[in-house]
Design a protein around this motif. Structure first.
Motif, PDB file in Angstrom:
ATOM      1  N   GLY A  36       0.392  11.806  -8.279  1.00  0.00           N
ATOM      2  CA  GLY A  36       0.850  13.179  -8.116  1.00  0.00           C
ATOM      3  C   GLY A  36       0.731  13.756  -6.725  1.00  0.00           C
ATOM      4  O   GLY A  36       1.224  14.848  -6.471  1.00  0.00           O
ATOM      5  N   THR A  37       0.060  13.035  -5.807  1.00  0.00           N
ATOM      6  CA  THR A  37      -0.039  13.527  -4.432  1.00  0.00           C
ATOM      7  C   THR A  37       0.129  12.375  -3.444  1.00  0.00           C
ATOM      8  O   THR A  37      -0.045  11.215  -3.801  1.00  0.00           O
ATOM      9  CB  THR A  37      -1.392  14.209  -4.139  1.00  0.00           C
ATOM     10  N   GLY A  38       0.463  12.750  -2.212  1.00  0.00           N
ATOM     11  CA  GLY A  38       0.618  11.755  -1.162  1.00  0.00           C
ATOM     12  C   GLY A  38       0.601  12.421   0.195  1.00  0.00           C
ATOM     13  O   GLY A  38       0.439  13.638   0.311  1.00  0.00           O
ATOM     14  N   THR A  39       0.783  11.618   1.235  1.00  0.00           N
ATOM     15  CA  THR A  39       0.829  12.103   2.609  1.00  0.00           C
ATOM     16  C   THR A  39       2.236  11.891   3.148  1.00  0.00           C
ATOM     17  O   THR A  39       2.727  10.762   3.160  1.00  0.00           O
ATOM     18  CB  THR A  39      -0.191  11.359   3.496  1.00  0.00           C
ATOM     19  N   GLN A  56      -0.773  16.419   4.541  1.00  0.00           N
ATOM     20  CA  GLN A  56      -1.635  15.883   3.483  1.00  0.00           C
ATOM     21  C   GLN A  56      -1.382  16.587   2.149  1.00  0.00           C
ATOM     22  O   GLN A  56      -0.905  17.711   2.100  1.00  0.00           O
ATOM     23  CB  GLN A  56      -3.105  16.070   3.870  1.00  0.00           C
ATOM     24  N   ASN A  57      -1.743  15.921   1.081  1.00  0.00           N
ATOM     25  CA  ASN A  57      -1.741  16.474  -0.282  1.00  0.00           C
ATOM     26  C   ASN A  57      -0.404  17.092  -0.685  1.00  0.00           C
ATOM     27  O   ASN A  57      -0.351  18.198  -1.220  1.00  0.00           O
ATOM     28  CB  ASN A  57      -2.867  17.480  -0.454  1.00  0.00           C
ATOM     29  N   ILE A  58       0.673  16.376  -0.422  1.00  0.00           N
ATOM     30  CA  ILE A  58       2.006  16.816  -0.838  1.00  0.00           C
ATOM     31  C   ILE A  58       2.170  16.510  -2.323  1.00  0.00           C
ATOM     32  O   ILE A  58       1.874  15.398  -2.757  1.00  0.00           O
ATOM     33  CB  ILE A  58       3.090  16.071  -0.025  1.00  0.00           C
ATOM     34  N   LYS A  94      -2.034   0.820  -2.803  1.00  0.00           N
ATOM     35  CA  LYS A  94      -1.351   1.827  -1.995  1.00  0.00           C
ATOM     36  C   LYS A  94       0.133   1.511  -1.911  1.00  0.00           C
ATOM     37  O   LYS A  94       0.532   0.357  -1.865  1.00  0.00           O
ATOM     38  CB  LYS A  94      -1.944   1.887  -0.589  1.00  0.00           C
ATOM     39  N   CYS A  95       0.945   2.567  -1.854  1.00  0.00           N
ATOM     40  CA  CYS A  95       2.391   2.405  -1.701  1.00  0.00           C
ATOM     41  C   CYS A  95       2.887   3.230  -0.524  1.00  0.00           C
ATOM     42  O   CYS A  95       2.322   4.286  -0.212  1.00  0.00           O
ATOM     43  CB  CYS A  95       3.120   2.852  -2.964  1.00  0.00           C
ATOM     44  N   THR A  96       3.941   2.743   0.100  1.00  0.00           N
ATOM     45  CA  THR A  96       4.621   3.473   1.162  1.00  0.00           C
ATOM     46  C   THR A  96       6.073   3.630   0.739  1.00  0.00           C
ATOM     47  O   THR A  96       6.762   2.644   0.484  1.00  0.00           O
ATOM     48  CB  THR A  96       4.538   2.723   2.503  1.00  0.00           C
ATOM     49  N   VAL A  97       6.517   4.869   0.638  1.00  0.00           N
ATOM     50  CA  VAL A  97       7.894   5.186   0.263  1.00  0.00           C
ATOM     51  C   VAL A  97       8.636   5.517   1.549  1.00  0.00           C
ATOM     52  O   VAL A  97       8.232   6.421   2.286  1.00  0.00           O
ATOM     53  CB  VAL A  97       7.936   6.377  -0.720  1.00  0.00           C
ATOM     54  N   LEU A  98       9.701   4.776   1.825  1.00  0.00           N
ATOM     55  CA  LEU A  98      10.431   4.926   3.087  1.00  0.00           C
ATOM     56  C   LEU A  98      11.802   5.545   2.859  1.00  0.00           C
ATOM     57  O   LEU A  98      12.449   5.284   1.843  1.00  0.00           O
ATOM     58  CB  LEU A  98      10.585   3.563   3.760  1.00  0.00           C
ATOM     59  N   SER A  99      12.253   6.303   3.856  1.00  0.00           N
ATOM     60  CA  SER A  99      13.590   6.917   3.785  1.00  0.00           C
ATOM     61  C   SER A  99      14.604   6.095   4.571  1.00  0.00           C
ATOM     62  O   SER A  99      15.711   6.562   4.801  1.00  0.00           O
ATOM     63  CB  SER A  99      13.536   8.346   4.327  1.00  0.00           C
ATOM     64  N   HIS A 100      14.209   4.887   4.983  1.00  0.00           N
ATOM     65  CA  HIS A 100      15.126   4.000   5.707  1.00  0.00           C
ATOM     66  C   HIS A 100      14.883   2.564   5.247  1.00  0.00           C
ATOM     67  O   HIS A 100      13.862   2.263   4.637  1.00  0.00           O
ATOM     68  CB  HIS A 100      14.903   4.115   7.221  1.00  0.00           C
ATOM     69  N   ALA A 101      15.804   1.668   5.548  1.00  0.00           N
ATOM     70  CA  ALA A 101      15.715   0.291   5.079  1.00  0.00           C
ATOM     71  C   ALA A 101      15.074  -0.654   6.080  1.00  0.00           C
ATOM     72  O   ALA A 101      14.888  -1.815   5.790  1.00  0.00           O
ATOM     73  CB  ALA A 101      17.109  -0.219   4.728  1.00  0.00           C
ATOM     74  N   GLY A 102      14.718  -0.190   7.256  1.00  0.00           N
ATOM     75  CA  GLY A 102      14.164  -1.058   8.292  1.00  0.00           C
ATOM     76  C   GLY A 102      12.788  -1.598   7.938  1.00  0.00           C
ATOM     77  O   GLY A 102      12.163  -1.193   6.967  1.00  0.00           O
ATOM     78  N   ASP A 103      12.310  -2.529   8.769  1.00  0.00           N
ATOM     79  CA  ASP A 103      11.019  -3.165   8.541  1.00  0.00           C
ATOM     80  C   ASP A 103       9.842  -2.341   9.047  1.00  0.00           C
ATOM     81  O   ASP A 103       8.719  -2.543   8.619  1.00  0.00           O
ATOM     82  CB  ASP A 103      10.988  -4.542   9.215  1.00  0.00           C
ATOM     83  N   SER A 104      10.067  -1.425   9.953  1.00  0.00           N
ATOM     84  CA  SER A 104       8.969  -0.675  10.561  1.00  0.00           C
ATOM     85  C   SER A 104       8.424   0.387   9.609  1.00  0.00           C
ATOM     86  O   SER A 104       9.173   1.053   8.893  1.00  0.00           O
ATOM     87  CB  SER A 104       9.450   0.007  11.841  1.00  0.00           C
ATOM     88  N   LYS A 110       8.020   8.871   6.093  1.00  0.00           N
ATOM     89  CA  LYS A 110       7.545   8.116   4.940  1.00  0.00           C
ATOM     90  C   LYS A 110       6.605   8.968   4.107  1.00  0.00           C
ATOM     91  O   LYS A 110       6.134  10.018   4.550  1.00  0.00           O
ATOM     92  CB  LYS A 110       6.820   6.854   5.396  1.00  0.00           C
ATOM     93  N   ILE A 111       6.358   8.500   2.906  1.00  0.00           N
ATOM     94  CA  ILE A 111       5.356   9.094   2.035  1.00  0.00           C
ATOM     95  C   ILE A 111       4.369   7.988   1.706  1.00  0.00           C
ATOM     96  O   ILE A 111       4.770   6.921   1.231  1.00  0.00           O
ATOM     97  CB  ILE A 111       5.965   9.644   0.732  1.00  0.00           C
ATOM     98  N   GLU A 112       3.096   8.223   1.992  1.00  0.00           N
ATOM     99  CA  GLU A 112       2.069   7.254   1.650  1.00  0.00           C
ATOM    100  C   GLU A 112       1.340   7.743   0.403  1.00  0.00           C
ATOM    101  O   GLU A 112       0.885   8.882   0.357  1.00  0.00           O
ATOM    102  CB  GLU A 112       1.104   7.063   2.813  1.00  0.00           C
ATOM    103  N   VAL A 113       1.273   6.873  -0.596  1.00  0.00           N
ATOM    104  CA  VAL A 113       0.650   7.188  -1.872  1.00  0.00           C
ATOM    105  C   VAL A 113      -0.595   6.319  -1.989  1.00  0.00           C
ATOM    106  O   VAL A 113      -0.489   5.092  -2.030  1.00  0.00           O
ATOM    107  CB  VAL A 113       1.623   6.937  -3.038  1.00  0.00           C
ATOM    108  N   ALA A 114      -1.775   6.951  -2.033  1.00  0.00           N
ATOM    109  CA  ALA A 114      -3.038   6.208  -2.026  1.00  0.00           C
ATOM    110  C   ALA A 114      -3.245   5.426  -3.320  1.00  0.00           C
ATOM    111  O   ALA A 114      -3.830   4.356  -3.304  1.00  0.00           O
ATOM    112  CB  ALA A 114      -4.195   7.158  -1.792  1.00  0.00           C
ATOM    113  N   SER A 115      -2.765   5.928  -4.427  1.00  0.00           N
ATOM    114  CA  SER A 115      -2.949   5.264  -5.705  1.00  0.00           C
ATOM    115  C   SER A 115      -1.620   5.247  -6.448  1.00  0.00           C
ATOM    116  O   SER A 115      -1.106   6.284  -6.837  1.00  0.00           O
ATOM    117  CB  SER A 115      -4.010   6.014  -6.529  1.00  0.00           C
ATOM    118  N   CYS A 116      -1.077   4.046  -6.617  1.00  0.00           N
ATOM    119  CA  CYS A 116       0.201   3.925  -7.319  1.00  0.00           C
ATOM    120  C   CYS A 116       0.210   2.618  -8.101  1.00  0.00           C
ATOM    121  O   CYS A 116      -0.618   1.748  -7.890  1.00  0.00           O
ATOM    122  CB  CYS A 116       1.368   3.958  -6.343  1.00  0.00           C
ATOM    123  N   ARG A 117       1.180   2.490  -8.981  1.00  0.00           N
ATOM    124  CA  ARG A 117       1.375   1.236  -9.690  1.00  0.00           C
ATOM    125  C   ARG A 117       2.858   1.023  -9.941  1.00  0.00           C
ATOM    126  O   ARG A 117       3.636   1.988  -9.983  1.00  0.00           O
ATOM    127  CB  ARG A 117       0.568   1.174 -10.961  1.00  0.00           C
TER     128      ARG A 117
END
Length: 123
Positions: A36-39, A56-58, A94-104, A110-117
């Motif tokens: 429910g939250t991320g950075t 933080q805490n988005i 941890k998960c990283t959600v990206l708004s682009h398809a590149g490798d970087s 991006k949105i970093e999610v500390a706890s995801c599955r």
């Protein structure tokens, strides 16, 4: 001088290899469940440089999938942003959600999610 340039070149090559190995170790996912939250990291391109800022805490939805547009509200003077989900990477829990398809994953939005599955993508 030449020795210093050679050392810098070797160091750069090692960094590229380490980054490639880290990326290869990440799992690409089609959908995730969040806590429910991320950075959120938002970046701006200026004429001479690029700058990024973390929020933080988005608040995030419980389910995010590739192709979604996540509606976000962030900042002390609330701003709204529609974040397009193009790629999702997972490393451990941890998960990283990206708004682009590149490798970087550095200096990009991006949105970093500390706890995801991993989750099944909706049909």
């Amino acid at each position: 001088m030449l020795t210093a340039l050679c050392r810098a070149g070797v160091a750069l090559a090692l960094l590229v290899l380490v980054a490639a190995a880290a990326l290869a170790a990440s799992d690409d996912l089609k959908a995730i469940e969040t806590a429910g939250t991320g950075t959120l990291t938002m970046c701006r391109n200026w004429i001479a440089f690029r700058s990024c800022r973390d929020y933080q805490n988005i608040a995030l939805p419980a389910h995010i999938a590739i192709g979604d547009t996540v509606e976000l509200e962030f900042g002390s003077n609330p701003k709204q942003y529609d974040f397009p989900v193009v790629r999702i990477l997972r490393s451990d829990t941890k998960c990283t959600v990206l708004s682009h398809a590149g490798d970087s994953t550095e200096n990009v939005e991006k949105i970093e999610v500390a706890s995801c599955r991993a989750s099944a993508a909706p049909n």
